[in-house]
Design a protein around this motif. Structure first.
Motif, short mmCIF file in Angstrom:
data_model
loop_
_atom_site.label_atom_id
_atom_site.label_comp_id
_atom_site.label_asym_id
_atom_site.label_seq_id
_atom_site.Cartn_x
_atom_site.Cartn_y
_atom_site.Cartn_z
N THR A 1 39.90 145.56 11.13
CA THR A 1 40.83 146.39 10.35
C THR A 1 41.46 145.58 9.22
O THR A 1 41.60 146.08 8.10
N VAL A 2 41.83 144.33 9.51
CA VAL A 2 42.37 143.45 8.46
C VAL A 2 41.37 143.36 7.30
O VAL A 2 41.75 143.43 6.13
N ALA A 3 40.10 143.23 7.64
CA ALA A 3 39.07 143.10 6.60
C ALA A 3 38.90 144.39 5.79
O ALA A 3 38.38 144.35 4.68
N LEU A 4 39.37 145.51 6.34
CA LEU A 4 39.19 146.80 5.66
C LEU A 4 40.43 147.36 4.96
O LEU A 4 40.30 148.26 4.15
N VAL A 5 41.63 146.83 5.27
CA VAL A 5 42.84 147.44 4.70
C VAL A 5 42.92 147.32 3.18
O VAL A 5 43.63 148.10 2.54
N VAL B 1 38.68 141.66 -5.74
CA VAL B 1 37.70 140.79 -5.07
C VAL B 1 38.41 139.71 -4.25
O VAL B 1 38.05 139.46 -3.09
N PHE B 2 39.42 139.07 -4.81
CA PHE B 2 40.14 138.01 -4.11
C PHE B 2 40.81 138.54 -2.85
O PHE B 2 40.71 137.93 -1.78
N SER B 3 41.49 139.68 -2.96
CA SER B 3 42.18 140.26 -1.80
C SER B 3 41.20 140.56 -0.67
O SER B 3 41.47 140.28 0.50
N GLU B 4 40.06 141.14 -1.02
CA GLU B 4 39.08 141.47 0.02
C GLU B 4 38.47 140.21 0.62
O GLU B 4 38.25 140.14 1.83
N ALA B 5 38.20 139.20 -0.20
CA ALA B 5 37.63 137.95 0.31
C ALA B 5 38.60 137.28 1.29
O ALA B 5 38.18 136.80 2.36
#
Length: 174
Positions: A22-26, A68-72
């Protein structure tokens, strides 16, 4: 031969796996929104708002970088429940195949908990209190894409706690 890149570590409970994923998807909803703005989709915002963000244009670089940075960074939470969070993948120079320092991971992840909790709280607060020009539904869309960020810090905290507990127990058994 199966890849271990996305296989969970033995002994990781379902709630910890769910929390890490979930952290990876928020960040996905806000990232998609930012990328849309970067290419010029106004999502109900007035042209004056698009001009203030300099999108499309130089402001687009910032929006793409932030998405991109936030998702990475959010993706790194998966390392707390997967093998590459315990042993460096072999393809990484100098450290490949070596054990990952649990202490460094917990410290870094804990700083991430603090940063993401503050970031999400302030960002959501300022977004809800901003006087943005545009269609009334644009405010609802912004809320929908940014409210999930409020889960980032707390979920990362529980996964970090579990990682710390699990790795500490593993070192005692050795």
């Amino acid at each position: 031969m199966t890849s271990t890149a996305f296989r969970s570590v033995a002994g990781v409970p379902r709630w910890a796996k769910w929390s890490a994923h979930t952290v990876a998807l928020v960040n996905v909803p806000s990232g998609i929104w930012r990328l849309g703005l970067a290419v010029g989709i106004p999502f109900g915002l007035a042209q004056s708002e698009m001009d203030a963000m300099k999108t499309p244009g130089w402001g687009s670089l910032y929006l793409v970088f932030l998405a991109v940075f936030s998702e990475a960074v959010a993706f790194l939470a998966l390392g707390l429940v997967q093998p590459w969070g315990e042993v460096w993948p072999r393809w990484i120079p100098f450290v490949g195949g070596k054990s990952v320092s649990a202490r460094k991971v917990v410290i870094t992840s804990s700083l991430g908990v603090l940063a993401t909790t503050i970031y999400a709280g302030l960002f959501v607060y300022t977004t809800f209190n901003a006087d943005m020009a545009g269609e009334p539904w644009a405010d609802w869309l912004i809320a929908i894409v940014y409210v999930p960020l409020l889960l980032w810090g707390p979920l990362l905290a529980v996964v970090t706690w579990h990682y710390h507990r699990r790795r500490a127990q593993a070192s005692i058994k050795v």
